[in-house]
Design a protein around this motif. Structure first.
Motif, PDB file in Angstrom:
ATOM      1  N   GLU A   8      23.326 -49.142   4.191  1.00  0.00           N
ATOM      2  CA  GLU A   8      22.668 -47.895   3.817  1.00  0.00           C
ATOM      3  C   GLU A   8      22.246 -47.990   2.360  1.00  0.00           C
ATOM      4  O   GLU A   8      22.995 -48.484   1.522  1.00  0.00           O
ATOM      5  N   ASP A  10      19.733 -46.058  -0.990  1.00  0.00           N
ATOM      6  CA  ASP A  10      19.249 -44.780  -1.523  1.00  0.00           C
ATOM      7  C   ASP A  10      17.726 -44.686  -1.486  1.00  0.00           C
ATOM      8  O   ASP A  10      17.154 -43.742  -2.011  1.00  0.00           O
ATOM      9  N   SER A  12      13.924 -43.989  -0.330  1.00  0.00           N
ATOM     10  CA  SER A  12      13.340 -42.811   0.299  1.00  0.00           C
ATOM     11  C   SER A  12      12.741 -43.152   1.672  1.00  0.00           C
ATOM     12  O   SER A  12      11.903 -44.046   1.785  1.00  0.00           O
ATOM     13  N   VAL A  13      13.177 -42.408   2.680  1.00  0.00           N
ATOM     14  CA  VAL A  13      12.632 -42.580   4.033  1.00  0.00           C
ATOM     15  C   VAL A  13      11.139 -42.238   4.035  1.00  0.00           C
ATOM     16  O   VAL A  13      10.331 -42.966   4.620  1.00  0.00           O
ATOM     17  N   GLU A  43      20.912 -36.555   8.844  1.00  0.00           N
ATOM     18  CA  GLU A  43      19.810 -36.820   7.921  1.00  0.00           C
ATOM     19  C   GLU A  43      19.446 -38.305   8.023  1.00  0.00           C
ATOM     20  O   GLU A  43      20.313 -39.163   8.146  1.00  0.00           O
ATOM     21  N   LYS A  45      18.470 -41.921   6.854  1.00  0.00           N
ATOM     22  CA  LYS A  45      18.778 -42.768   5.694  1.00  0.00           C
ATOM     23  C   LYS A  45      18.150 -44.135   5.926  1.00  0.00           C
ATOM     24  O   LYS A  45      18.063 -44.594   7.066  1.00  0.00           O
ATOM     25  N   TRP A  47      18.384 -48.040   5.978  1.00  0.00           N
ATOM     26  CA  TRP A  47      19.375 -49.105   6.129  1.00  0.00           C
ATOM     27  C   TRP A  47      18.623 -50.396   5.909  1.00  0.00           C
ATOM     28  O   TRP A  47      17.720 -50.735   6.693  1.00  0.00           O
TER      29      TRP A  47
END
Length: 140
Positions: A8, A10, A12-13, A43, A45, A47
């Motif tokens: 995972e 940080d 942005s999707v 939510e 995330k 990966w």
């Protein structure tokens, strides 16, 4: 020691989806984002660099190999869209009979576009996968 590549992040999707080449593929990514978010309640995330995952579980194999992975997810790749479900769930094959145009791998189901599949069955596949993984790998 083996280092997992798919962790995972940080990232942005939305930025990832916006970077996808091809309007149709981008639209399908947003459609899948909505379906997976609504169905799982998790939510989205990132990966690794290209998988959009929902929820997470910790697995440990008899070999001693262990790690974390999303419960379900998808990746809008250049050739096909990869849908990630629970590996080892025998009920998946039953759902896939009426799913629509797809091919399968060990843990992936590959589609060309969302219009090729039955979205209601996709929702059932997501629900079943989350249920299977929660039962197989309960939180300690």
């Amino acid at each position: 020691m083996y280092e997992l590549k798919t962790k995972e992040t940080d990232s942005s999707v939305i930025e990832f989806i916006e970077s996808i080449e091809g309007l149709k593929k981008r639209q399908d990514a947003y459609t899948l984002l909505d379906i997976f978010t609504e169905t799982t309640g998790y939510e989205a995330k990132m990966w690794g660099p290209s998988i959009i995952g929902f929820g997470a579980y910790h697995y440990k194999y008899e070999s001693g190999h262990e790690g974390d992975a999303p419960l379900v997810g998808f990746s809008p790749r250049k050739a096909k869209i990869s849908l990630y479900f629970a590996p080892g769930d025998t009920k998946r094959e039953e759902w896939l009979k009426d799913f629509g145009k797809h091919t399968t791998g060990k843990a992936c189901v590959y589609i060309n576009k969302v219009a090729d599949i039955d979205v209601d069955i996709l929702r059932e596949l997501i629900i079943q996968s989350v249920k299977f993984l929660r039962e197989t790998y309960p939180d300690d």
